[in-house]
Write an enzyme that holds these catalytic residues in place. Structure first.
Site, PDB file in Angstrom:
ATOM      1  N   GLY A 187       1.095  -1.446  -0.126  1.00  0.00           N
ATOM      2  CA  GLY A 187      -0.446  -0.558  -0.362  1.00  0.00           C
ATOM      3  C   GLY A 187       0.524   0.842  -0.106  1.00  0.00           C
ATOM      4  CB  SER A 188       2.139   3.549  -0.800  1.00  0.00           C
ATOM      5  OG  SER A 188       2.817   4.786  -0.257  1.00  0.00           O
ATOM      6  NE  ARG A 189      -0.392  11.655  -2.105  1.00  0.00           N
ATOM      7  CZ  ARG A 189       0.241  12.062  -1.662  1.00  0.00           C
ATOM      8  NH1 ARG A 189       0.085  12.351  -0.255  1.00  0.00           N
ATOM      9  NH2 ARG A 189       0.172  13.919  -2.106  1.00  0.00           N
TER      10      ARG A 189
END
Length: 227
Positions: A187-189
């Site tokens: 995950g992240s952005r």
């Protein structure tokens, strides 16, 4: 539901290691059955947590040339007008979607079109909501000339946990809306930059589904949907 190709090798070796450790404990630590059971339970939970990171659910994709669909599952954390210094070198509207560790980590093309620009940037690992993450973290930048006309920039950004970005596109590729363009492990952005006359269709805090949630409508003449 299936397991994404990026996770198959990791899951195989993790399962193998956990099985070996548990077998060793049950053979050489048989007198401590309570500890062995706790270790087995922790092993199962750990494996299931990693397993869900790499799930790849079926998606009924929304396809329309005027509309931008969400590039990832997550939550909208930024909607603002900003200066985009890398490619456009001018003002654009930015939409950012934060992907938590429990979200699906596949990243998808928000529009169909031709990849006009691609660049990978090594960098830091600030938490994804840090203001510097968009320009200083490890990231990829993709610009697609959409079939509707306007160019759209979208960017995978690594975070504190996500330290492995994978991409499947190169300059000159023809891409389809909703098709996978990459994967961010754990995950992240994802940031999306659109022209100033683009109509935003989401709100701060709204949850998104990659390939399904409409996040914006490009300005065309005339608009053909949601107009």
């Amino acid at each position: 539901m299936k397991i994404h190709k990026e996770g198959r090798r990791i899951l195989f070796f993790l399962l193998l290691i956990l099985l070996v450790l548990n077998l060793l404990l049950y053979n050489f630590n048989a007198d401590n059955s309570t500890f062995n059971k706790i270790f087995s339970a922790v092993s199962a939970v750990l494996f299931l947590l990693i397993l869900q990171f790499f799930r790849s659910p079926y998606r009924n994709l929304l396809l329309h040339e005027d509309l931008l669909t969400a590039p990832a599952d997550g939550k909208v954390v930024v909607i603002e007008e900003v200066e985009e210094p890398e490619y456009f070198k001018g003002r654009r509207k930015q939409i950012s979607i934060f992907m938590s560790p429990i979200n699906v980590h596949i990243t998808r093309n928000p529009v169909s079109g031709t990849v006009k620009y691609f660049k990978y940037h090594p960098g830091n690992y600030f938490v994804a909501w840090h203001p510097k993450s968009s320009t200083q973290n490890e990231r990829t930048t993709v610009v697609v000339e959409s079939t509707a006309g306007p160019e759209v920039l979208f960017r995978q950004i690594a975070g504190a946990m996500a330290r492995r970005i994978v991409w499947y596109v190169n300059e000159g590729d023809e891409v389809s809306q909703g098709e996978e363009f990459g994967f961010i492990k754990f995950g992240s952005r994802v940031d999306v930059f659109v022209p100033l006359d683009t109509e935003i269709k989401v709100e701060l805090g709204q949850k998104t589904k990659g390939g399904q949630t409409v996040i914006a409508q490009l300005k065309t003449a005339p608009p053909t949907f949601f107009g």
